[in-house]
Design a protein around this motif. Structure first.
Motif, PDB file in Angstrom:
ATOM      1  N   SER A 385       0.177   9.421   0.371  1.00  0.00           N
ATOM      2  CA  SER A 385       0.889  10.472   1.115  1.00  0.00           C
ATOM      3  C   SER A 385       1.362   9.995   2.485  1.00  0.00           C
ATOM      4  O   SER A 385       2.326  10.541   3.039  1.00  0.00           O
ATOM      5  CB  SER A 385      -0.021  11.695   1.291  1.00  0.00           C
ATOM      6  OG  SER A 385      -0.449  12.188   0.040  1.00  0.00           O
ATOM      7  N   ASN A 386       0.713   8.963   3.028  1.00  0.00           N
ATOM      8  CA  ASN A 386       1.011   8.552   4.408  1.00  0.00           C
ATOM      9  C   ASN A 386       1.350   7.070   4.545  1.00  0.00           C
ATOM     10  O   ASN A 386       1.297   6.523   5.645  1.00  0.00           O
ATOM     11  CB  ASN A 386      -0.200   8.867   5.302  1.00  0.00           C
ATOM     12  CG  ASN A 386      -0.519  10.339   5.352  1.00  0.00           C
ATOM     13  OD1 ASN A 386       0.101  11.113   6.073  1.00  0.00           O
ATOM     14  ND2 ASN A 386      -1.513  10.754   4.562  1.00  0.00           N
ATOM     15  N   TYR A 387       1.712   6.395   3.434  1.00  0.00           N
ATOM     16  CA  TYR A 387       1.948   4.955   3.501  1.00  0.00           C
ATOM     17  C   TYR A 387       3.097   4.587   4.449  1.00  0.00           C
ATOM     18  O   TYR A 387       3.110   3.511   5.050  1.00  0.00           O
ATOM     19  CB  TYR A 387       2.210   4.388   2.100  1.00  0.00           C
ATOM     20  CG  TYR A 387       3.585   4.643   1.545  1.00  0.00           C
ATOM     21  CD1 TYR A 387       4.619   3.727   1.728  1.00  0.00           C
ATOM     22  CD2 TYR A 387       3.859   5.814   0.830  1.00  0.00           C
ATOM     23  CE1 TYR A 387       5.887   3.963   1.211  1.00  0.00           C
ATOM     24  CE2 TYR A 387       5.124   6.055   0.317  1.00  0.00           C
ATOM     25  CZ  TYR A 387       6.127   5.124   0.500  1.00  0.00           C
ATOM     26  OH  TYR A 387       7.385   5.359   0.008  1.00  0.00           O
ATOM     27  N   VAL A 388       4.062   5.505   4.599  1.00  0.00           N
ATOM     28  CA  VAL A 388       5.201   5.253   5.497  1.00  0.00           C
ATOM     29  C   VAL A 388       4.721   5.103   6.935  1.00  0.00           C
ATOM     30  O   VAL A 388       5.293   4.341   7.727  1.00  0.00           O
ATOM     31  CB  VAL A 388       6.233   6.392   5.390  1.00  0.00           C
ATOM     32  CG1 VAL A 388       7.350   6.216   6.405  1.00  0.00           C
ATOM     33  CG2 VAL A 388       6.812   6.438   3.983  1.00  0.00           C
ATOM     34  N   TYR A 389       3.644   5.814   7.284  1.00  0.00           N
ATOM     35  CA  TYR A 389       3.131   5.788   8.651  1.00  0.00           C
ATOM     36  C   TYR A 389       2.009   4.755   8.826  1.00  0.00           C
ATOM     37  O   TYR A 389       1.605   4.482   9.958  1.00  0.00           O
ATOM     38  CB  TYR A 389       2.593   7.182   9.036  1.00  0.00           C
ATOM     39  CG  TYR A 389       3.570   8.286   8.758  1.00  0.00           C
ATOM     40  CD1 TYR A 389       4.702   8.467   9.556  1.00  0.00           C
ATOM     41  CD2 TYR A 389       3.387   9.152   7.670  1.00  0.00           C
ATOM     42  CE1 TYR A 389       5.608   9.475   9.282  1.00  0.00           C
ATOM     43  CE2 TYR A 389       4.283  10.170   7.404  1.00  0.00           C
ATOM     44  CZ  TYR A 389       5.399  10.318   8.204  1.00  0.00           C
ATOM     45  OH  TYR A 389       6.307  11.320   7.937  1.00  0.00           O
ATOM     46  N   ILE A 390       1.500   4.219   7.712  1.00  0.00           N
ATOM     47  CA  ILE A 390       0.370   3.276   7.799  1.00  0.00           C
ATOM     48  C   ILE A 390       0.778   1.857   7.395  1.00  0.00           C
ATOM     49  O   ILE A 390       0.708   0.915   8.188  1.00  0.00           O
ATOM     50  CB  ILE A 390      -0.804   3.750   6.915  1.00  0.00           C
ATOM     51  CG1 ILE A 390      -1.304   5.130   7.367  1.00  0.00           C
ATOM     52  CG2 ILE A 390      -1.950   2.722   6.956  1.00  0.00           C
ATOM     53  CD1 ILE A 390      -2.339   5.752   6.442  1.00  0.00           C
ATOM     54  N   LEU A 391       1.248   1.705   6.152  1.00  0.00           N
ATOM     55  CA  LEU A 391       1.486   0.367   5.619  1.00  0.00           C
ATOM     56  C   LEU A 391       2.763  -0.282   6.147  1.00  0.00           C
ATOM     57  O   LEU A 391       2.768  -1.477   6.455  1.00  0.00           O
ATOM     58  CB  LEU A 391       1.527   0.424   4.085  1.00  0.00           C
ATOM     59  CG  LEU A 391       0.219   0.803   3.388  1.00  0.00           C
ATOM     60  CD1 LEU A 391       0.402   0.788   1.872  1.00  0.00           C
ATOM     61  CD2 LEU A 391      -0.911  -0.147   3.775  1.00  0.00           C
ATOM     62  N   ILE A 392       3.836   0.481   6.252  1.00  0.00           N
ATOM     63  CA  ILE A 392       5.106  -0.117   6.709  1.00  0.00           C
ATOM     64  C   ILE A 392       5.008  -0.595   8.158  1.00  0.00           C
ATOM     65  O   ILE A 392       5.382  -1.738   8.469  1.00  0.00           O
ATOM     66  CB  ILE A 392       6.276   0.869   6.503  1.00  0.00           C
ATOM     67  CG1 ILE A 392       6.510   1.057   4.989  1.00  0.00           C
ATOM     68  CG2 ILE A 392       7.541   0.362   7.187  1.00  0.00           C
ATOM     69  CD1 ILE A 392       7.599   2.038   4.644  1.00  0.00           C
ATOM     70  N   PRO A 393       4.475   0.245   9.098  1.00  0.00           N
ATOM     71  CA  PRO A 393       4.297  -0.263  10.475  1.00  0.00           C
ATOM     72  C   PRO A 393       3.319  -1.446  10.528  1.00  0.00           C
ATOM     73  O   PRO A 393       3.510  -2.367  11.315  1.00  0.00           O
ATOM     74  CB  PRO A 393       3.738   0.946  11.232  1.00  0.00           C
ATOM     75  CG  PRO A 393       4.168   2.123  10.438  1.00  0.00           C
ATOM     76  CD  PRO A 393       4.149   1.676   9.016  1.00  0.00           C
ATOM     77  N   MET A 394       2.294  -1.405   9.677  1.00  0.00           N
ATOM     78  CA  MET A 394       1.336  -2.505   9.641  1.00  0.00           C
ATOM     79  C   MET A 394       2.015  -3.808   9.222  1.00  0.00           C
ATOM     80  O   MET A 394       1.768  -4.861   9.806  1.00  0.00           O
ATOM     81  CB  MET A 394       0.194  -2.171   8.670  1.00  0.00           C
ATOM     82  CG  MET A 394      -0.870  -3.236   8.581  1.00  0.00           C
ATOM     83  SD  MET A 394      -2.195  -2.794   7.417  1.00  0.00           S
ATOM     84  CE  MET A 394      -3.258  -4.231   7.573  1.00  0.00           C
ATOM     85  N   LEU A 395       2.877  -3.728   8.208  1.00  0.00           N
ATOM     86  CA  LEU A 395       3.587  -4.915   7.735  1.00  0.00           C
ATOM     87  C   LEU A 395       4.478  -5.484   8.835  1.00  0.00           C
ATOM     88  O   LEU A 395       4.514  -6.708   9.054  1.00  0.00           O
ATOM     89  CB  LEU A 395       4.424  -4.562   6.503  1.00  0.00           C
ATOM     90  CG  LEU A 395       5.185  -5.717   5.841  1.00  0.00           C
ATOM     91  CD1 LEU A 395       4.229  -6.797   5.371  1.00  0.00           C
ATOM     92  CD2 LEU A 395       6.020  -5.202   4.666  1.00  0.00           C
ATOM     93  N   ASP A 396       5.176  -4.607   9.561  1.00  0.00           N
ATOM     94  CA  ASP A 396       6.044  -5.051  10.658  1.00  0.00           C
ATOM     95  C   ASP A 396       5.221  -5.717  11.760  1.00  0.00           C
ATOM     96  O   ASP A 396       5.618  -6.754  12.307  1.00  0.00           O
ATOM     97  CB  ASP A 396       6.827  -3.867  11.231  1.00  0.00           C
ATOM     98  CG  ASP A 396       7.849  -3.323  10.236  1.00  0.00           C
ATOM     99  OD1 ASP A 396       8.258  -4.100   9.342  1.00  0.00           O
ATOM    100  OD2 ASP A 396       8.222  -2.140  10.343  1.00  0.00           O
ATOM    101  N   SER A 397       4.068  -5.123  12.084  1.00  0.00           N
ATOM    102  CA  SER A 397       3.216  -5.676  13.136  1.00  0.00           C
ATOM    103  C   SER A 397       2.670  -7.046  12.747  1.00  0.00           C
ATOM    104  O   SER A 397       2.612  -7.963  13.566  1.00  0.00           O
ATOM    105  CB  SER A 397       2.046  -4.725  13.418  1.00  0.00           C
ATOM    106  OG  SER A 397       2.516  -3.484  13.895  1.00  0.00           O
ATOM    107  N   LEU A 398       2.273  -7.184  11.477  1.00  0.00           N
ATOM    108  CA  LEU A 398       1.740  -8.467  11.010  1.00  0.00           C
ATOM    109  C   LEU A 398       2.797  -9.561  11.094  1.00  0.00           C
ATOM    110  O   LEU A 398       2.507 -10.695  11.483  1.00  0.00           O
ATOM    111  CB  LEU A 398       1.238  -8.331   9.562  1.00  0.00           C
ATOM    112  CG  LEU A 398      -0.068  -7.569   9.372  1.00  0.00           C
ATOM    113  CD1 LEU A 398      -0.291  -7.251   7.895  1.00  0.00           C
ATOM    114  CD2 LEU A 398      -1.245  -8.372   9.912  1.00  0.00           C
ATOM    115  N   LYS A 399       4.020  -9.215  10.726  1.00  0.00           N
ATOM    116  CA  LYS A 399       5.093 -10.206  10.790  1.00  0.00           C
ATOM    117  C   LYS A 399       5.383 -10.616  12.231  1.00  0.00           C
ATOM    118  O   LYS A 399       5.728 -11.761  12.508  1.00  0.00           O
ATOM    119  CB  LYS A 399       6.358  -9.649  10.127  1.00  0.00           C
ATOM    120  CG  LYS A 399       6.254  -9.578   8.615  1.00  0.00           C
ATOM    121  CD  LYS A 399       7.528  -9.034   7.994  1.00  0.00           C
ATOM    122  CE  LYS A 399       7.429  -9.038   6.469  1.00  0.00           C
ATOM    123  NZ  LYS A 399       8.658  -8.472   5.840  1.00  0.00           N
TER     124      LYS A 399
END
Length: 534
Positions: A385-399
């Motif tokens: 339900s919240n992957y847009v707010y958790i996983l996508i920003p996390m992926l950007d931060s990791l990169k």
């Protein structure tokens, strides 16, 4: 009419020489397994190769890779060899010096594969004894012959050893190198009872015949601080089971329980009917009676069937939570248990192994399997339900985190250089197509550009690989992919989904369950108290 032939000189080494004024040279060797000799051997070889390589002004000594001389027949078991290959792949080594082909590898396939890979990377291997350079012409044919001879020698020695052992099996003259717990050897190599250990063996058999299971016997042995089997720190259930099933305690001996494969790579396997076995009755003095041994086997077989542990069902008994659940208090692993067995309300729970052994050492209470599954289901639905707010920003931060400013600048410069070299290659091709450049000259220049382009790409890729966060980035991308294919809220627990998304489950106090996902992200869920059972 005679054909005009123009020789195109190899340019790879010249280009690399220009890019790298000094060749980076390492040595590979195998040192003695004897700890008293190992250090001396290693130091001597370091001194030798430092001196040997130091004499060349165009060489730079970068170190020595040394494996213990257990066996040259398996590349996979040689950690230093694999580390050296990894350094070559990263472009950090230009030349490898080793004593001989047999020091490099006794397995023809592994040897040739490794050398071919190194040649493709532009890495030279020089064998001192054979005076052989792998980048020279016809080197591979010679290496194949030498490696085959080395492999044949290893297989011949192994065959001779195996034949000798088989002969001793058949005539009953074979002497065990390692004897079972409860026995020792006399001066003639015959088995004799070691009375202090034999008492423990008799205790295990009597307690099992008295109704105790292997787990309870193991627990009591550790509780009573009974000396363990040889070098083990504590008694474990598998050791007790092995003692209960070994016919050696009835005075009999079974030889060739394991065997070694005949060709390289030599692999030790348990004999499940592939090779003959040799049974020697009344070989030595027994510790238990034959009647006791027979009764134990009958009870063991009955319990195995009752627990559903037939070999045909072994894959059904591999649980998705095995080796995954950990204790936050003592860092111990959790073990699966059944409670209220045979009752209508039979349940499955997971308990910390240290808590089972000693509740004072770890106070973590067991947790019902259903509680863990419900907590995972809740966690996963929240993530979906919240992957847009958790996983996508996390992926950007990791990169963004994976590179610092200096690395970013260097990678950017290398990318520009790659584009320039690619453009030069295209221009050269267009000029050649119009006939402005001689074909031989074109091929020579094109080869030089390709080598420089390859070197630049390798350096760029090495920088990217060394920046870390690969596992986290890959894991996050995988989770996003799973969610895209499973975007709906799950109503029931899915074992397959759990196994593909969770790396570890950590049980904490105050009913907390932490799920460590495949990208390192840790999400905590509260579990109900109704599921705990002591």
């Amino acid at each position: 009419m005679a054909k005009k032939v123009t020789k195109i000189e190899p340019v790879r080494q010249n280009v690399i020489q220009t890019l790298r004024p000094k060749k980076r040279v390492c040595a590979y060797c195998r040192v003695s397994t004897d700890s008293t000799k190992q250090h001396t051997s290693y130091v001597a070889q370091v001194e030798y190769y430092e001196s040997y390589i130091g004499k060349r002004e165009d060489w730079e000594f970068i170190g020595i890779f040394a494996d213990e001389a257990k066996s040259g027949t398996k590349v996979k078991s040689r950690d230093e060899f694999l580390r050296m290959m990894h350094e070559c792949e990263n472009g950090n080594i230009d030349v490898i010096i080793t004593k001989s082909v047999t020091r490099f590898a006794r397995n023809t396939v592994d040897s040739i594969e490794a050398i071919r890979k190194l040649k493709s990377l532009g890495v030279t291997v020089y064998f001192e004894k054979e005076n052989l350079n792998t980048l020279s012409e016809q080197s591979e044919q010679m290496l194949t012959i030498l490696s085959s001879l080395a492999q044949g020698e290893s297989e011949s020695i192994s065959t001779n050893n195996r034949w000798g052992i088989q002969k001793r099996f058949r005539d009953g003259s074979y002497r065990l190198s390692t004897v079972a717990y409860g026995y020792t050897k006399d001066e003639d190599g015959e088995l004799v009872i070691k009375e202090d250990e034999a008492e423990i063996v008799r205790r295990i058999y009597l307690e099992y015949l008295g109704g105790k299971g292997s787990y309870v016997i193991t627990r009591d042995l550790n509780k009573d601080q009974v000396p363990t089997v040889r070098t083990a720190e504590t008694w474990n259930e598998s050791t007790v089971k092995e003692i209960l099933q070994n016919p050696i305690y009835e005075g009999d001996l079974i030889l060739q329980k394991t065997y070694t494969t005949e060709v390289l790579p030599f692999t030790k396997k348990r004999n499940r009917g592939e090779m003959p076995q040799f049974f020697i009755k009344d070989n030595h003095e027994p510790i238990i009676t034959r009647e006791q041994g027979q009764m134990v086997r009958e009870i063991y077989e009955y319990r195995r069937k009752q627990m559903g542990n037939d070999r045909s069902e072994k894959y059904q008994n591999r649980y998705e939570f095995s080796s995954i659940i950990m204790c936050s208090e003592c860092n111990g692993s959790f073990k699966r248990q059944k409670i209220y067995i045979g009752k209508p309300y039979e349940k499955i729970q997971w308990s910390c192994t240290n808590h089972i052994k000693n509740s004072a050492m770890c106070k973590m209470k067991p947790v019902r399997e259903g509680i863990i599954k419900d907590a995972y289901l809740t966690m996963w639905n929240k993530l979906v339900s919240n992957y847009v707010y958790i996983l996508i920003p996390m992926l950007d931060s990791l990169k963004n985190l994976r590179i610092n400013k200096e690395q970013e600048t260097e990678i950017e410069e290398l990318n520009h250089k790659i584009m320039e070299l690619t453009e030069q290659s295209h221009i050269l091709s267009r000029v050649a197509q119009k006939g402005y450049v001689d074909s031989a000259l074109f091929i020579q220049k094109q080869n030089a550009l390709n080598v420089e382009l390859e070197e630049t790409k390798r350096k760029r890729n090495s920088l990217l690989d060394s920046n870390g966060f690969e596992k986290e980035i890959t894991g996050t991308q995988r989770l996003l992919e799973i969610i895209r294919y499973n975007p709906v809220i799950m109503e029931d627990y899915d074992e397959s989904l759990f196994s593909h998304t969770v790396e570890q489950v950590i049980i904490g106090q105050k009913n907390t369950i932490t799920f460590k996902l495949i990208n390192g992200l840790e999400l905590i869920e509260k579990a109900g108290t109704g599921g705990e059972q002591e």
